[in-house]
Scaffold this motif. Structure first.
Motif, PDB file in Angstrom:
ATOM      1  N   ASN A 167     -17.178  -2.251 -13.773  1.00  0.00           N
ATOM      2  CA  ASN A 167     -17.242  -1.229 -14.825  1.00  0.00           C
ATOM      3  C   ASN A 167     -16.854   0.168 -14.334  1.00  0.00           C
ATOM      4  O   ASN A 167     -17.257   1.172 -14.933  1.00  0.00           O
ATOM      5  CB  ASN A 167     -18.641  -1.174 -15.451  1.00  0.00           C
ATOM      6  N   GLU A 168     -16.091   0.240 -13.269  1.00  0.00           N
ATOM      7  CA  GLU A 168     -15.635   1.524 -12.743  1.00  0.00           C
ATOM      8  C   GLU A 168     -14.135   1.456 -12.455  1.00  0.00           C
ATOM      9  O   GLU A 168     -13.588   0.371 -12.215  1.00  0.00           O
ATOM     10  CB  GLU A 168     -16.380   1.881 -11.441  1.00  0.00           C
ATOM     11  N   TRP A 169     -13.515   2.638 -12.454  1.00  0.00           N
ATOM     12  CA  TRP A 169     -12.082   2.729 -12.126  1.00  0.00           C
ATOM     13  C   TRP A 169     -11.939   3.336 -10.739  1.00  0.00           C
ATOM     14  O   TRP A 169     -12.412   4.445 -10.479  1.00  0.00           O
ATOM     15  CB  TRP A 169     -11.341   3.588 -13.151  1.00  0.00           C
ATOM     16  N   PHE A 170     -11.237   2.568  -9.863  1.00  0.00           N
ATOM     17  CA  PHE A 170     -11.035   3.005  -8.485  1.00  0.00           C
ATOM     18  C   PHE A 170      -9.553   3.324  -8.264  1.00  0.00           C
ATOM     19  O   PHE A 170      -8.696   2.456  -8.500  1.00  0.00           O
ATOM     20  CB  PHE A 170     -11.452   1.905  -7.502  1.00  0.00           C
ATOM     21  N   PRO A 171      -9.217   4.540  -7.824  1.00  0.00           N
ATOM     22  CA  PRO A 171      -7.839   4.790  -7.414  1.00  0.00           C
ATOM     23  C   PRO A 171      -7.560   4.098  -6.084  1.00  0.00           C
ATOM     24  O   PRO A 171      -8.355   4.205  -5.146  1.00  0.00           O
ATOM     25  CB  PRO A 171      -7.758   6.317  -7.273  1.00  0.00           C
ATOM     26  N   MET A 172      -6.448   3.346  -6.002  1.00  0.00           N
ATOM     27  CA  MET A 172      -6.144   2.576  -4.794  1.00  0.00           C
ATOM     28  C   MET A 172      -4.653   2.652  -4.512  1.00  0.00           C
ATOM     29  O   MET A 172      -3.825   2.888  -5.398  1.00  0.00           O
ATOM     30  CB  MET A 172      -6.583   1.113  -4.970  1.00  0.00           C
ATOM     31  N   TRP A 173      -4.329   2.406  -3.249  1.00  0.00           N
ATOM     32  CA  TRP A 173      -2.937   2.344  -2.829  1.00  0.00           C
ATOM     33  C   TRP A 173      -2.369   0.962  -3.171  1.00  0.00           C
ATOM     34  O   TRP A 173      -3.097  -0.014  -3.237  1.00  0.00           O
ATOM     35  CB  TRP A 173      -2.803   2.557  -1.319  1.00  0.00           C
ATOM     36  N   GLN A 174      -1.033   0.917  -3.368  1.00  0.00           N
ATOM     37  CA  GLN A 174      -0.360  -0.368  -3.502  1.00  0.00           C
ATOM     38  C   GLN A 174       1.061  -0.236  -2.973  1.00  0.00           C
ATOM     39  O   GLN A 174       1.598   0.873  -2.839  1.00  0.00           O
ATOM     40  CB  GLN A 174      -0.338  -0.848  -4.952  1.00  0.00           C
ATOM     41  N   LEU A 175       1.670  -1.391  -2.681  1.00  0.00           N
ATOM     42  CA  LEU A 175       3.022  -1.399  -2.124  1.00  0.00           C
ATOM     43  C   LEU A 175       4.011  -0.858  -3.146  1.00  0.00           C
ATOM     44  O   LEU A 175       3.890  -1.131  -4.348  1.00  0.00           O
ATOM     45  CB  LEU A 175       3.401  -2.840  -1.730  1.00  0.00           C
ATOM     46  N   ALA A 176       4.981  -0.070  -2.673  1.00  0.00           N
ATOM     47  CA  ALA A 176       6.011   0.466  -3.562  1.00  0.00           C
ATOM     48  C   ALA A 176       6.843  -0.669  -4.153  1.00  0.00           C
ATOM     49  O   ALA A 176       6.822  -1.807  -3.675  1.00  0.00           O
ATOM     50  CB  ALA A 176       6.905   1.447  -2.802  1.00  0.00           C
ATOM     51  N   SER A 177       7.595  -0.318  -5.223  1.00  0.00           N
ATOM     52  CA  SER A 177       8.317  -1.357  -5.975  1.00  0.00           C
ATOM     53  C   SER A 177       9.809  -1.331  -5.713  1.00  0.00           C
ATOM     54  O   SER A 177      10.609  -1.737  -6.555  1.00  0.00           O
ATOM     55  CB  SER A 177       8.059  -1.179  -7.474  1.00  0.00           C
ATOM     56  N   GLY A 178      10.198  -0.818  -4.529  1.00  0.00           N
ATOM     57  CA  GLY A 178      11.621  -0.760  -4.226  1.00  0.00           C
ATOM     58  C   GLY A 178      12.224  -2.123  -3.947  1.00  0.00           C
ATOM     59  O   GLY A 178      11.526  -3.123  -3.754  1.00  0.00           O
ATOM     60  N   LEU A 179      13.560  -2.131  -3.932  1.00  0.00           N
ATOM     61  CA  LEU A 179      14.254  -3.392  -3.707  1.00  0.00           C
ATOM     62  C   LEU A 179      13.910  -3.983  -2.345  1.00  0.00           C
ATOM     63  O   LEU A 179      13.737  -5.192  -2.198  1.00  0.00           O
ATOM     64  CB  LEU A 179      15.773  -3.154  -3.815  1.00  0.00           C
ATOM     65  N   GLY A 180      13.752  -3.135  -1.331  1.00  0.00           N
ATOM     66  CA  GLY A 180      13.411  -3.619   0.010  1.00  0.00           C
ATOM     67  C   GLY A 180      12.031  -4.236   0.038  1.00  0.00           C
ATOM     68  O   GLY A 180      11.828  -5.325   0.598  1.00  0.00           O
TER      69      GLY A 180
END
Length: 1011
Positions: free
Chosen positions: A136-149
């Motif tokens: 029931n909480e929103w956590f800001p988190m990192w994620q992998l970029a969406s580039g072609l590589g």
């Protein structure tokens, strides 16, 4: 083979929610065992260290496959690691990635390899943000970029992952891209998060660094992050459509490949391959292609239908389909953010248009015009080039008809600039229609004349009718081949093209200049007649030559010399030249501000005393027929803008040879009564005089040029939208240069700082400025004079002398400003209008000096008047203006001088005549203004010499103000020798006035003002 030789294997799983889990298999019998059943030294030290610190009390259900291929589900004892512990454990085992031992199972090897690869992406900054909803909480988190590589690497990793990992975690790809990436970044940034800071982190950054929930703006933040991530995706992964030339050169059989490629950022486009991208990326690309087909339906009409997702996405179009695609759909795709690349050779094909102009071939027409004029007819001929190739008439027609700009030129496919082609096509049609319309109108007029001659049975009417019929036949046969337009119509085209893609004009030098070229015609030298009582300087001679040439050519002129360079003398010399040569066809009307009408009359009397001059101003001025008769017999009529606004009907009846506007910026607002009035006056020639740098005030420049040559810069709205906004708001240098080219033929601008001018200038020039009183001043003046007249009848001896001197002081105070006379601390202006003619004229000089970057000294006899001027000038100039007077201490006086002499010193300084008259070096100023007169040349010259002295590198302009119709003007007339005063001994200063009898004094004081 090494794995078979191991007795024990350590396995790894990444389970949903739980994360990293390790368990041990005994190879013989494929049993699941606890760490204490494994002999010491079986696993690498790093692994044994990790296992030794963990209990295997946790159990999780795992799906396994037996060696015989049977799928089973077992509860397996495991060592489970929290997020931070998982990253620490994988980091401890990362060195095993390069040469994994036999005891590391393939599933754990894969996890170690995945960790190592994600670490490289994180350290390279290839991460973005997301919001995860947990408990029931929103956590800001990192994620992998969406580039072609990144997407390609992730797809390859998922394809190589052991089946056990997929079976037990169907969201393995997302967990790697999201969960593991976040905790790696969290671990890498820990030192940053814990380091001391001069100010606290933003709430979002703190929550991201600490992996804790955010407390405010969650829904809005989620929307914003999603929009931002979508924009990143559009940049990081996008389709590119590449048009290639066909193998078949036959335009009817050619098939044009349109390659569909994918690229990340600015990388080179490459074929779309499902094997090199994850499923989500392929689906997004597929949807992007469907969207492109909806925007550009031609892509769906391919001769070979594309198969998105199966490796062949290319489109093949026939020539007519490609033409339609380029003409109607490419721009729509680009507007939607889709990249379309055309063959490189096409992009290099610069397209240019050139318009050749020649004198009209009709000698009868040429004989009726006096040199050029804006209505002069000229022949024209279009030329176009693509690249370095100038097109033939047939090729030009093919290019214009192609509309898309795609043509096969001399065996090669070329793509011309379709915008230029479209513009030129429009220009060609517009000029052709103008030419046809003019010929039709001429024929109608000629036919009407022939018909009238026939009805009146005039001799030769048959020949006229035959000529009309012949012209009609010629027009029907070749009217479109022999094109003619006026210079004004070509000017309209040049104006329009300047705001888009410029057209190159060729032809006569003068035609080219009028149409926006950079060269001007050098006028021939004209002789200045002896009737001009002045020795003109070289730059003034050039000014007269130019004005005369412009006049004979029928072109309105703007003489925009700096103030003090003698615009009045140049204009008067032009009139004298025309009168000497018998080219004067009527009087010249000069319209000027009220404050300088007297100066014009004085200058005319001084330089061209033979001229018959009329001043049309004041309540007693002639009207109607009387004005017409008197003005028609004059050489020069001088009037004010206000008078023209009231008498424009009377003035419109006079056959003016020329209308001249002095201080032409007075018509900057074309909607005012006076502006409309002066524009309505018919004349053969128009001239505008202004010392304002017109190139810095675009709206004023357009208004002034429009007076001289109506329509020369288009309408006010056209000019504002196409030129003023681009130049004034956006500092568009290219548009500034285009405008300079368009205006250059009509403006002669010389500045004092020009080396060719400054060497030709006198060191010091003086000018008497005669200004008018305001209504308030005139009322105060008349009341004072009436009282003084009464007092003089009774005064004798020393009493009379004191009365005269006191009255003279009060008169000067009224002429300076009503507040100076009344001493009531009232404002300088009332409801935005000046209460003093002198202060109004001072502000005109101040404005011009500010525009030209010059500084000025303002002298007055009276401290009280300086106290009035100082705050007003300071407010108007936005800077403290110093006032040097007798009450200023020596230290402060020295500081004032030092400040004024510095590079960034104030633009003006006020000085009392006595305190500032000697001992000062103020060479930073090049303009001196005497607001009130001492009538002692020695005293005034001493004050002027504060600026005009050794060290002064510029020429000094001196202005001495007097008020029209007052004692000040009467004294000036006496000093100038215009008025003889019987029995008076005129000396320096004002003492001689006390020796006059009452009648003489009353005559000198009497107000002779106008209106």
């Amino acid at each position: 083979m090494l794995a078979v030789m191991a007795s024990y294997l350590v396995h790894g799983l990444w389970l949903p929610v739980t994360g990293l889990s390790l368990w041990i298999e005994q190879v013989e019998g494929h049993k699941i065992v606890m760490p204490n059943a494994v002999p010491e030294g079986t696993f690498p030290p790093a692994v044994e260290s990790i296992l030794a610190k963990r209990s295997f009390r946790n159990r999780a259900r795992v799906s396994l496959r037996t060696p015989k291929g049977k799928d089973v589900s077992l509860m397996v004892p495991m060592a489970m690691f929290g997020p931070e512990e998982a990253v620490a454990a994988l980091a401890q085992m990362e060195h095993l990635n390069h040469k994994p031992p036999a005891t590391i199972a393939p599933d754990l090897q894969w996890l170690i390899h995945a960790y190592s690869g994600l670490c490289k992406f994180v350290r390279a900054g290839r991460v973005t943000f997301r919001l995860a909803y947990q408990a029931n909480e929103w956590f800001p988190m990192w994620q992998l970029a969406s580039g072609l590589g990144e997407r390609g690497w992730l797809a390859e990793m998922m394809a190589a992952a052991p089946g056990i990992l997929h079976v037990n975690n169907r969201a393995l790809s997302d967990d790697m891209a999201d969960e593991l990436t976040h905790w790696i970044a969290f671990h890498e940034l820990r030192p940053v998060a814990e380091a001391p800071r001069p100010m606290p982190w933003h709430e979002f950054a703190r929550a991201l660094l600490d992996t804790r929930p955010i407390r405010r703006g969650r829904a809005q933040l989620l929307r914003g992050l999603n929009e931002w991530k979508n924009s990143i995706y559009e940049v990081e992964l996008q389709l590119v459509y590449i048009v290639e030339e066909p193998l078949d050169d036959d335009p009817d059989a050619a098939k044009w490949p349109v390659r569909v490629r994918v690229r990340s950022g600015t990388d080179s486009p490459r074929p779309v391959s499902a094997q090199s991208l994850d499923r989500a990326s392929v689906e997004k690309l597929r949807e992007a292609h469907r969207k492109a087909v909806r925007i550009a339906p031609t892509l769906g009409e391919s001769a070979q239908l594309p198969q998105p997702g199966d490796g062949d996405w290319d489109v093949y179009l026939e020539t007519h389909q490609l033409t339609h695609f380029i003409t109607h759909e490419v721009d729509k795709l680009k507007a939607s953010g889709v990249t379309v690349m055309l063959p490189k050779a096409w992009a290099q094909m610069e397209t240019k248009a050139k318009l050749e102009t020649h004198e009209a071939r009709d000698p009868a027409e040429a004989a009726t015009k006096k040199h050029i004029g804006m209505n002069k007819l000229v022949d024209y001929n279009w030329r176009m080039s693509v690249g370095d190739v100038e097109l033939t008439e047939e090729e030009m027609e093919d290019l214009v008809n192609s509309k898309s700009g795609l043509i096969q030129l001399r065996g090669k496919w070329v793509m011309a600039d379709k915008q230029v082609v479209s513009q030129v096509s429009g220009y060609m049609d517009a000029l052709k229609q103008k030419s046809i319309a003019r010929k039709k109108k001429e024929l109608e007029q000629l036919a009407a004349s022939a018909e009238m001659a026939k009805q009146l049975d005039q001799p030769g009417w048959e020949a006229l009718m035959a000529d009309v019929e012949r012209r009609r036949q010629e027009f029907n046969e070749d009217g479109e081949e022999h094109e003619q337009v006026t210079v004004a119509e070509l000017r309209e085209l040049a104006l329009e093209s300047m705001t888009q893609e410029p057209i190159e004009f060729t032809g006569s030098t003068w035609h080219t200049a009028l149409l926006g070229g950079v060269d001007k015609v050098a006028p021939e030298r004209v002789d200045i007649p002896a009737s001009v009582h002045a020795e003109l300087r070289e730059y003034q001679r050039r000014g007269v030559d130019w004005l005369y040439w412009m006049s004979r050519s029928g072109i309105g002129a703007v003489l925009a010399d700096d103030m003090g360079l003698g615009k009045t003398l140049q204009l008067l010399s032009l009139l004298a030249v025309e009168k000497e040569r018998g080219e004067q066809t009527g009087p010249t009307l000069v319209v000027a501000p009220t404050s300088v009408v007297g100066n014009w009359a004085r200058e005319a009397q001084r330089f061209v005393p033979d001229f018959k001059v009329m001043v049309q101003h004041g309540s007693s001025r002639p009207r109607g027929e009387d004005f017409f008769k008197e003005a028609s017999e004059c050489d020069l009529v001088i009037t004010t803008y206000g008078t023209v606004g009231r008498d424009f009907n009377d003035m419109g009846e006079v056959g003016w040879q020329r209308v001249v506007l002095d201080e032409a910026q007075a018509i900057k607002n074309s909607a005012t009564r006076s502006s409309k009035a002066v524009r309505s006056l018919p004349s053969e020639h128009r001239v505008a005089l202004t010392g304002t740098p017109v190139e810095n005030r675009l709206s004023e420049m357009r208004s002034i040029l429009d007076f001289c040559n109506p329509g020369v810069l288009g309408t006010a709205s056209f000019f504002r939208n196409h030129f003023a906004k681009a130049i004034e708001r956006n500092n568009d240098e290219e548009m500034s240069e285009r405008l300079r080219q368009l205006t250059a033929p009509f403006i002669l601008r010389r500045v004092k700082t020009d080396p060719n001018i400054i060497d030709d200038l006198p060191e010091k020039s003086e000018q008497i400025l005669t200004v008018s009183m305001t209504t308030e001043q005139a009322a105060l003046y008349k009341a004072l004079v009436n009282q003084v007249k009464k007092d003089l009848q009774e005064a004798t001896g020393i009493n009379k002398r004191g009365l005269v001197l006191a009255s003279l002081t009060r008169i000067k105070q009224i002429c300076n400003h009503p507040a100076h006379y009344l001493g009531d601390n009232s404002p300088v202006t009332l409801k935005g209008k000046h209460r003093s003619g002198k202060v109004k004229e001072l502000m005109r000089i101040v404005d011009e000096a500010t525009e030209s970057g010059e500084r000025l000294l303002v002298f007055t006899q009276y401290k009280a008047f300086g106290d009035i001027l100082q705050p007003y000038l300071s407010d108007q100039l936005g800077r403290e203006i110093p006032f040097l007077h007798g009450g200023v201490s020596k230290n402060k006086r020295d500081q004032m001088v030092e400040d004024f002499q510095s590079e960034d010193g104030p633009p003006a300084m006020i000085l009392s005549l006595k305190a500032g008259g000697t001992g000062l070096n103020l060479t930073a100023a090049s303009i001196v203004v005497h607001m009130d007169r001492w009538w002692n040349p020695a005293v005034e010259n001493q004050a002027t010499d504060r600026a005009f002295r050794i060290g002064q590198r510029r020429n000094v302009q001196v202005y001495k103000m007097i008020t029209a119709g007052t004692l000040e003007e009467s004294i000036q007339d006496i000093l100038d020798g215009k008025t003889q005063l019987a029995g008076a001994v005129v000396g320096e200063g004002e003492g001689w006035l006390t020796e006059l009898d009452p009648d003489q004094l009353a005559a000198l004081m009497s107000y002779r003002g106008r209106e």
